[in-house]
Motif scaffolding. Structure first.
Motif, short mmCIF file in Angstrom:
data_model
loop_
_atom_site.label_atom_id
_atom_site.label_comp_id
_atom_site.label_asym_id
_atom_site.label_seq_id
_atom_site.Cartn_x
_atom_site.Cartn_y
_atom_site.Cartn_z
N THR A 276 0.77 -1.21 0.12
CA THR A 276 -0.03 -0.08 0.00
C THR A 276 1.02 1.25 -0.04
OG1 THR A 276 -1.88 1.15 1.15
CG2 THR A 276 -0.26 0.14 2.39
N ASN A 277 0.24 2.28 -0.35
CA ASN A 277 0.87 3.79 -0.24
C ASN A 277 -0.02 4.86 0.48
OD1 ASN A 277 -1.31 4.36 -1.91
ND2 ASN A 277 -0.12 4.91 -3.63
N VAL A 278 -1.02 4.18 1.29
CA VAL A 278 -2.07 5.15 1.87
C VAL A 278 -1.41 6.14 2.76
CG1 VAL A 278 -4.04 3.49 1.50
CG2 VAL A 278 -2.71 3.57 3.62
N GLY A 279 -0.25 5.55 3.42
CA GLY A 279 0.25 6.62 4.34
C GLY A 279 0.90 8.02 3.77
N VAL A 280 1.05 8.05 2.65
CA VAL A 280 1.57 9.20 1.97
C VAL A 280 0.43 10.32 1.99
CG1 VAL A 280 2.45 10.09 -0.17
CG2 VAL A 280 2.98 7.80 0.37
N LEU A 281 -0.75 9.80 1.88
CA LEU A 281 -1.91 10.60 1.57
C LEU A 281 -2.67 10.70 2.74
CD1 LEU A 281 -2.76 9.12 -1.75
CD2 LEU A 281 -1.61 11.35 -1.48
N TRP A 282 -2.78 9.65 3.61
CA TRP A 282 -3.54 9.72 4.80
C TRP A 282 -2.60 9.43 5.88
CZ3 TRP A 282 -9.37 8.42 5.02
CH2 TRP A 282 -9.64 8.30 6.41
N PRO A 283 -1.90 10.27 6.27
CA PRO A 283 -0.71 9.78 7.47
C PRO A 283 -1.42 9.16 8.66
CG PRO A 283 -1.07 12.05 7.33
CD PRO A 283 -1.85 11.54 6.59
N LYS A 284 -0.38 8.57 9.57
CA LYS A 284 -0.62 7.91 10.84
C LYS A 284 -0.81 8.79 11.69
CE LYS A 284 1.80 5.11 14.42
NZ LYS A 284 2.92 4.32 14.81
N ARG A 285 -0.38 10.11 11.84
CA ARG A 285 -0.94 11.15 12.50
C ARG A 285 -0.89 12.44 12.05
NH1 ARG A 285 3.38 8.33 15.45
NH2 ARG A 285 2.35 7.41 17.47
N GLY A 286 -1.65 13.57 12.43
CA GLY A 286 -2.14 14.45 11.72
C GLY A 286 -3.29 14.66 11.07
N MET A 287 -3.87 15.86 10.89
CA MET A 287 -5.30 16.17 10.38
C MET A 287 -5.13 16.12 8.77
SD MET A 287 -7.04 15.99 13.04
CE MET A 287 -8.56 17.09 12.69
N LEU A 288 -4.22 16.49 8.22
CA LEU A 288 -4.03 16.79 6.71
C LEU A 288 -4.32 15.46 5.90
CD1 LEU A 288 -3.49 18.80 4.54
CD2 LEU A 288 -1.06 18.27 4.73
N ARG A 289 -5.20 15.49 5.12
CA ARG A 289 -5.41 14.58 4.08
C ARG A 289 -5.25 15.03 2.68
NH1 ARG A 289 -5.28 12.47 8.20
NH2 ARG A 289 -6.71 11.42 9.37
N LYS A 290 -4.28 14.32 2.00
CA LYS A 290 -3.74 14.97 0.56
C LYS A 290 -4.69 14.32 -0.41
CE LYS A 290 0.93 15.40 2.53
NZ LYS A 290 2.46 14.92 2.28
N PRO A 291 -4.72 15.28 -1.60
CA PRO A 291 -5.15 14.58 -2.83
C PRO A 291 -4.04 13.78 -3.29
CG PRO A 291 -4.52 16.89 -3.26
CD PRO A 291 -4.44 16.36 -1.67
N GLY A 292 -5.03 12.76 -4.23
CA GLY A 292 -4.18 11.65 -4.83
C GLY A 292 -4.81 10.16 -4.94
N VAL A 293 -4.23 9.27 -5.36
CA VAL A 293 -4.87 7.81 -5.41
C VAL A 293 -4.23 7.09 -4.37
CG1 VAL A 293 -5.12 5.99 -7.04
CG2 VAL A 293 -5.20 8.36 -8.05
N ALA A 294 -4.98 6.60 -3.25
CA ALA A 294 -4.57 5.70 -2.46
C ALA A 294 -4.50 4.21 -2.94
CB ALA A 294 -5.43 6.04 -1.17
N VAL A 295 -3.67 3.40 -2.76
CA VAL A 295 -3.89 2.14 -3.43
C VAL A 295 -3.43 1.10 -2.40
CG1 VAL A 295 -2.93 0.63 -5.22
CG2 VAL A 295 -3.15 3.37 -5.76
N VAL A 296 -4.39 0.13 -2.33
CA VAL A 296 -3.77 -1.40 -1.76
C VAL A 296 -3.57 -2.38 -3.05
CG1 VAL A 296 -4.78 -0.63 0.51
CG2 VAL A 296 -6.10 -1.99 -1.25
N GLU A 297 -2.66 -2.90 -2.91
CA GLU A 297 -2.27 -3.99 -4.11
C GLU A 297 -2.23 -5.54 -3.52
OE1 GLU A 297 0.39 -4.62 -7.90
OE2 GLU A 297 0.20 -2.71 -7.14
N PHE A 298 -3.27 -6.30 -4.10
CA PHE A 298 -3.08 -7.66 -3.66
C PHE A 298 -1.99 -8.38 -4.67
CE2 PHE A 298 -6.96 -6.59 -1.68
CZ PHE A 298 -7.19 -7.39 -0.65
N MET A 299 -0.98 -8.91 -3.75
CA MET A 299 0.36 -9.44 -4.74
C MET A 299 -0.01 -10.86 -4.88
SD MET A 299 2.04 -6.69 -4.50
CE MET A 299 3.64 -7.13 -5.15
N PRO A 300 0.81 -11.56 -5.99
CA PRO A 300 0.66 -12.88 -6.12
C PRO A 300 0.99 -13.83 -4.80
CG PRO A 300 1.81 -11.98 -7.59
CD PRO A 300 1.74 -10.96 -6.56
N GLN A 301 0.08 -14.80 -4.72
CA GLN A 301 -0.09 -15.46 -3.18
C GLN A 301 1.27 -16.32 -3.19
OE1 GLN A 301 -3.76 -18.03 -3.70
NE2 GLN A 301 -2.32 -19.75 -4.20
N ILE A 302 1.51 -16.75 -1.91
CA ILE A 302 2.71 -17.38 -1.79
C ILE A 302 2.04 -18.69 -1.15
CG2 ILE A 302 4.56 -18.07 -0.07
CD1 ILE A 302 4.51 -14.69 0.49
#
Length: 243
Positions: free
Chosen positions: A181-207
Motif C-alpha cells: 500500500t501507499n495510503v500513508g503518503v496521503l492519509w498519514p498515521k498522525r495529523g489532520m491533513l489528508r492529501k489529494p491523490g490515489v490511495a492504493v492497496v494492491e493484492f500481490m501474487p499468493q505464496i
C-alpha cells in the motif's frame, strides 16, 4: 491552508457518521454476521465517497482479490488501508490488539465479525492465543488479515516483520496473499491533513503453503516492501536516502 480546513471537516463528518451507521445497522447485525459486514462495508464506502470529493483522495484496489480462505499479510500505514482491504475481501476478519474491542462501535462490530484479539505485550502467549482462536473459528471460513509489522508504519520508516505471520502460515496451511500500500503518503498515521491523490492497496501474487519459515518471511517482506515503495513513489513520496 484550504486543504487542511477541508481535511478537518472531512474527519469530523467521518467520525460523526460512524455511530450513525453503526446504530442503523445494529438490529440486523445483532442477529446476522451478514448485517455486521454490511454495516462496515457501507461505512467504508461512505468514507471513500466523501474523501473523493471533500479532499480529492481517491481509493483504488489492484491485483487479484482472493475469494476463498487465505491468510492476508498486509502493510499497515493508516486507518484507510484497514477499510480498503476489508471492503475488497468477501469475508474478512482481522488479527487485532485486544484494546480495540473496548472501542465504541468498532469494538462491538469487531466481535460480531469474529476478529481475533491478542495481547501484544505478551508475545509468546499472544501467538499461542492467536493460533488457538483462529483454529476455533474455522467454522467461519474467510480471509484472515494480519499486519505483519504489528503496527502502523509511516512511509520511509522500517520495522521488522514479526514471526506471528509465519506461525499462522504454518498452522493454517493456507495460501498467504501479501498486500502492499501507499495510503500513508496521503492519509498519514498522525495529523489532520489528508492529501489529494490515489490511495492504493494492491493484492500481490499468493505464496503457496508449505514454505520453510525463514524463506517465507523473506519472500513476504521483499514482496510487500518493494511494491509498497514503488506505490509510495507513485503517490509522490520522496524517500530520504540519509535515513
Amino acid at each position: 491552508m484550504f486543504q487542511y480546513v477541508r481535511s478537518v471537516i472531512f474527519i469530523i463528518q467521518m467520525y460523526i457518521s460512524m455511530p450513525v451507521v453503526g446504530l442503523l445497522f445494529a438490529p440486523w447485525a445483532m442477529f446476522s454476521r451478514k448485517g455486521a459486514y454490511a454495516a462496515c462495508k457501507t461505512y467504508s464506502r461512505y468514507v471513500f465517497w466523501t474523501a473523493s470529493w471533500m479532499v480529492g483522495l481517491r481509493c483504488e484496489v489492484r491485483g487479484t482479490v482472493p475469494q476463498g480462505e487465505a491468510l492476508i499479510a498486509a502493510k499497515h500505514q493508516s486507518f484507510l488501508d484497514i477499510m480498503m482491504i476489508f471492503t475488497a475481501l468477501p469475508a474478512a476478519k482481522f488479527i487485532m490488539k485486544k484494546e480495540i474491542l473496548m472501542t465504541p462501535v468498532i469494538g462491538q462490530y469487531a466481535r460480531r465479525l469474529g476478529c481475533v484479539a491478542v495481547d501484544r505485550g505478551k508475545r509468546g502467549a499472544a501467538i499461542e492465543k492467536m493460533v488457538a482462536d483462529v483454529n476455533a473459528g474455522r467454522a467461519e471460513p474467510g480471509q484472515l488479515i494480519i499486519y505483519s509489522q504489528g503496527t502502523r508504519v509511516p512511509p520511509g520508516k522500517k520495522m521488522p516483520y514479526k514471526v506471528g505471520t509465519a506461525v499462522l502460515y504454518e498452522q493454517l496451511n493456507q495460501p498467504c496473499v501479501p498486500v502492499a500500500t501507499n495510503v500513508g503518503v496521503l492519509w498519514p498515521k498522525r495529523g489532520m491533513l489528508r492529501k489529494p491523490g490515489v490511495a492504493v492497496v494492491e493484492f500481490m501474487p499468493q505464496i503457496a503453503p508449505g514454505m520453510e519459515r525463514n524463506a517465507f518471511m523473506k519472500e513476504l517482506e521483499t514482496s510487500v516492501e518493494d511494491r509498497s515503495d514503488a506505490l509510495m513513489v507513485e503517490a509522490g513520496f520522496e524517500r530520504d536516502e540519509t535515513s
